[in-house]
Every structure is written in C-alpha cells, then in structure tokens.
Design an enzyme around this catalytic site. Structure first.
Site, mmCIF file in Angstrom:
data_model
loop_
_atom_site.group_PDB
_atom_site.id
_atom_site.type_symbol
_atom_site.label_atom_id
_atom_site.label_comp_id
_atom_site.label_asym_id
_atom_site.label_seq_id
_atom_site.Cartn_x
_atom_site.Cartn_y
_atom_site.Cartn_z
ATOM 1 N N TYR A 154 0.835 -1.204 0.000
ATOM 2 C CA TYR A 154 0.000 0.000 0.000
ATOM 3 C C TYR A 154 0.868 1.252 0.000
ATOM 4 C CZ TYR A 154 -3.562 3.340 1.568
ATOM 5 O OH TYR A 154 -4.412 4.411 1.674
ATOM 6 N N TYR A 420 18.229 33.070 3.145
ATOM 7 C CA TYR A 420 16.905 32.829 2.570
ATOM 8 C C TYR A 420 16.467 31.390 2.814
ATOM 9 C CZ TYR A 420 13.159 32.876 -0.928
ATOM 10 O OH TYR A 420 11.948 32.793 -1.564
#
Length: 548
Positions: A154, A420
């Site tokens: 899954y 940043y």
C-alpha cells in the site's frame, strides 16, 4: 464554503466513488452544481448511486486495473461530454496489514495495479479530453510519505502516486492541466472500520497520536480536493497537500493528545460552522502578497488588522479596505512592540481568529553574506516570526488558525542565499512544532509556500539569481510567475472551516516549481501552448536558478 469555488456545469470524474471518501466527493461536487461521473467496480453500488443523483449525473462500472475498461471509459466520456474539467483519482485498495514475509507477490502487484498503474492509466486517458484549465487530483495517503510496518504494498503504491503527481504536473503544465494530490491520514471510512472490526487497527491509539485528537471525516478530505480542483488553486500544481490533523508534525515518544473516553463527535458529523466575521491580523500586510491576503479576508467581511513596518502603507491600505479595518506600525524585531500589539488586540477583540505571519524579503547574494548579515536577516524573518507566533497563540481559542508564509525555493539546494534558505526552513519547522503543541487546544497551523510571485520582491529575487524574466518563466512548469492573489486564495482556504483537518502542512503555490527537478523542464513543450504561456527557450541552456 467559498462560493467562488463553485463552477456549475463542470464535468467531474470521480473514481472509487461508491465508498467513504469517494461518496463524500460525489456529494460535494454534485452540491456545487457540477455534473458528476461516478466510477467504481461492478457490484459496488455505483450504478444505483448515479441513478439516485439523477440526470445529468452518471454512474459507471469500471475496473481501473483493466486497461480495456479504462480505454472504454474514455470512449464513453468522449461520446457523452464535450470535455472533462476535473478527474479525481480516488480508486484504491487499502493495506492488508500482513507482514512483509506473509505478503504474496500477487497481493503486492494488485496494490500497484489499482492504486498506482490504474490511477496513471485513468489520468492519461482522461487527459485526452481535457482543455486548459482542467485539473487532476490524486488521492494518495500519508502512508506514501511515512514508513509503517505491514503496509509495504500500500505504501509503495501511494508513494509512487505522489511521485507521478509531480512528473505529470510538469509534463502537462504546458497544456494548462494542473495535477495535484492530497495525502490523507486516517479517515473514518468503511475501509478503516473494517480494519478496526478485524482488530488490525487501534483507532483510540491513533487518536492519541494525532494533535487534533481524532481521525478525519471523509468530507474533510473531499473539501481539500475541491479546493485543489478549483480555479482558486490556479497556481498550484505538483503539490501534495497533507490532510492528517498534524500527524506528520509529531516526532516524540508517547501521545500527541490525551486519551478520550468517547469517540469525538466531529468524526461523525461536521460541526456547525461559525459564520460570524473573524478577526484577522496580517503581519507584513501593507504591500505585496501580504496586502493581497488582507484584501481577500476583507472581501469575506472579516475585520483585518494590517501590521507592518511601513506604517504609512498600512494606513493607506486600511483606508481603502474600509472603516472597520485597522493598521498598526510594528517592528517585529522589537519584542516589546510585538507584545504591545497583541495586548492591544486582545483587549479590543478578546481573541484572534486568524494570524497570517508574513515576512520581509531581504536578499543578499551568498558571496556577500557575512555572519552579521545572516543574523540580521534571521532576526527579521525567523526570530521576529517566532515572537509573533508566540503572542498570537496566547490570543487564540479553539478554531483559530496560524498561517506562516514561507517559500518553495527554501527546499532547493540552490536557494538564492544562505539566509533565505535557512529562515524559510525554520518557518516550516516552526509551523510543524506549533501544530503539535497547539493542536490539542484546537488551534491549527499551516505554511503557505509561494514560488515566484509578481511582486517587487520577486524582481529582487530574480536579480539576485542573475536571471531575466524569460529565464525565470522557463524555470516554472506553468510557464509564468504567479499573482499575489493566487497566494491569497491558498491562505484563505487554509484558514477556512473547509481546511479543518489540515494542521502542520505546507502548501506550495509555485506553478510546479518545486516539482521540477532541473532547470528548463517546466517549459518543455507537450502539445499546444500559447505564446503567452511559453517563453522563448535558449538552446542548450541549463539555468542555475538561484546562484548569482
């Protein structure tokens, strides 16, 4: 519900339509005025579902793992409808919860055939009937992002679906088709109920692991899908939105929420939505993206407080929005100013409903970043943001929301500057930590991560990266920079009642930028594309996006 998400008359194809999440999807889109084509296995009840919806809705029996069935589905859709606006790939089978050593090869292959190959096949066939503006939303799973025992097949299938979401987003962006995914955590569906009855799932233990203290309702997943499929998500592609109540934000032994004596009512029924005007504070709200967010909440009738270091611009915007809106000049690097602001707002309003934590873009090329410059930038955009979140949390009640503005570019190793990347990564982690901490109090958090947006800050960012506008557009799969209003729509949704199970998640509003792994991929030609959408490419160019 935001009325602007309703686009009556669209044709929506929903696979896996007869069960839990699928039925919620059908109900929500049909209620919007859309034409729903409900698709599921033979004997699933999907024919009856279509009949109960009435004309012009349709129920079809299709096995998505059979290629002939999928091709026949496309032929029928082409004959019946002129175009398909939205595909929701929801068909899937759940985990068997068998140990890896006890999993037959056929069972592993079956999970891939339905959850991954089937979804890909339906997407490819349906996309042939799509025009620019169409959207595909894949229903993946938290299992595709986190490892767990006894879920190998899954989890592998859902991880593959998330990956295909990104690659298809890049491939089909030039055709104006957006591709996104949702990754639900545990949801109260027939699948989960069966696992619980079989003793394979301890739902009470799951609740203790979720900061919000409960599992999701199917409609909470459907509402996230509806947003991603709407025009309000026009700059979102390639993104996977996690809808897990904060599960991914917890990384410590023990529970995230105290044990409960009874099943929370919100697992069975959607609570009544408070429709009163909210009190919303937007830090950095005077210009750019912050101003667009302030305008969006004001349009909804909310009371907006615009807090910004530029007091003059804040006053100007508040005046344009109307008399009930406020402006305050605040330097968030000064703790006393932030504390005073929130004390004033608590005294005036009693509590805050939404806090949007904007930031000041300060960009310096890596070569010019001394430790002193790094510290100064972090003081503004990370330490200052923390102070605001701390004070906002004190001012909130159950149902309140904290939204932090980050940046998709922070996830790139080629960030435009050390600072940043650092402060944006810190912002994302601040969101997750507070999701785990505040979730039990009913306070949600999320990060909105824009890419290149049409603001002055975006121009400075491109300049630091050494790019012209054409080079910049080539880097983005959708072939354009975004508008501040598109970020505002994402923020508005995350703060809404429709996002009630989204906690600690990051939503990228970047035109597919983070899904594009190398420069130039985004503008690859794949079918017809308008000159406006497709910038002129430079032969053999490999853009170093963020290096000066």
């Amino acid at each position: 519900m935001d009325d602007r998400q309703v686009q009556p008359g669209r044709v929506i194809v929903v696979t896996g339509a007869a069960g839990g999440i699928g039925r919620a999807l059908v109900d929500i889109f049909a209620a919007n005025g859309d034409v729903v084509v409900a698709v599921d296995l033979p004997d699933s009840g999907v024919i009856e579902l279509g009949q109960n919806l009435g004309e012009p809705h349709l129920g079809l029996e299709v096995d998505v793992s059979r290629e002939d069935d999928v091709v026949a589905l496309r032929a029928l859709l082409e004959k019946r409808f002129s175009r398909i606006e939205v595909l929701v790939n929801n068909a899937g089978i759940g985990p068997t919860m068998a140990a890896t050593a006890d999993t037959a090869l056929e069972d592993f292959q079956r999970a891939l055939a339905i959850n991954l190959v089937g979804a890909y096949s339906v997407a490819c066939e349906t996309a042939k009937l799509m025009k620019p503006g169409a959207a595909i939303v894949n229903v993946a799973s938290l299992a595709g992002l986190l490892g767990n025992p006894k879920r190998s097949a899954y989890a592998a299938s859902k991880a593959g679906l998330i990956s295909i979401t990104k690659s298809l987003a890049c491939r089909w962006a030039s055709r104006g088709i957006r591709v996104t995914a949702v990754a639900p955590g545990h949801v109260r569906t027939p699948m989960v109920a069966e696992l619980e009855r079989a003793g394979k799932l301890d739902v009470s233990a799951i609740r203790r692991r979720v900061p919000l203290g409960r599992i999701a309702r199917p409609d909470e997943i459907a509402r996230a899908v509806r947003f991603l499929a709407s025009a309000q998500a026009s700059y979102i592609t390639g993104s996977t939105l996690v809808v897990d109540g904060g599960w991914m934000s917890v990384n410590q032994p023990g529970g995230a929420h105290q044990a409960q004596d009874r099943t929370p009512g919100a697992e069975f029924m959607r609570p009544v939505e408070d429709t009163d005007a909210r009190t919303v504070i937007v830090m950095g709200g005077a210009t750019g993206v912050g101003a667009a967010i302030a305008r969006r909440f004001a349009e909804n009738g909310d009371t907006v407080v615009i807090a910004d270091g530029d007091g003059e611009e804040a006053v100007k915007l508040a005046g344009l929005l109307g008399d009930k809106h406020l402006s305050r000049r605040v330097d968030r690097t000064v703790e006393t100013e932030v504390v005073s602001l929130f004390e004033e707002l608590r005294e005036r309003f009693g509590h805050l409903d939404v806090f949007v934590n904007g930031m000041n873009e300060i960009l310096v090329p890596n070569t010019e970043e001394s430790p002193e410059v790094l510290k100064r930038i972090l003081d503004v955009n990370l330490t200052g943001a923390f102070t605001c979140v701390r004070e906002a949390a004190i001012s909130m009640r159950s149902g309140s929301v904290i939204l932090n503005l980050g940046a998709s570019l922070s996830l790139s190793p080629l960030a435009p500057s050390h600072a940043y990347g650092a402060y944006n990564a810190g912002i994302d982690m601040l969101t997750r930590c507070t999701a785990a901490e505040l979730g039990p109090l009913g306070i949600r958090t999320a990060t909105v991560a824009p890419g290149y947006i049409r603001t002055c800050a975006a121009n400075r960012l491109a300049a630091v990266a050494g790019m012209d506008s054409a080079s910049l557009r080539q880097r983005i799969p959708l072939g354009r920079v975004g508008d501040a209003e598109e970020v505002a729509e994402a923020a508005y949704f995350l703060a809404s009642f429709d996002a009630s199970y989204i906690n600690g998640s990051i939503l990228h509003v970047d035109g597919g930028l983070i899904s594009s792994r190398e420069a130039g991929w985004g503008s690859e030609v794949d079918g017809a594309i308008s000159a406006e959408m497709r910038p002129q490419r430079r032969p053999a160019a490999r853009w170093r996006l963020l290096s000066p």
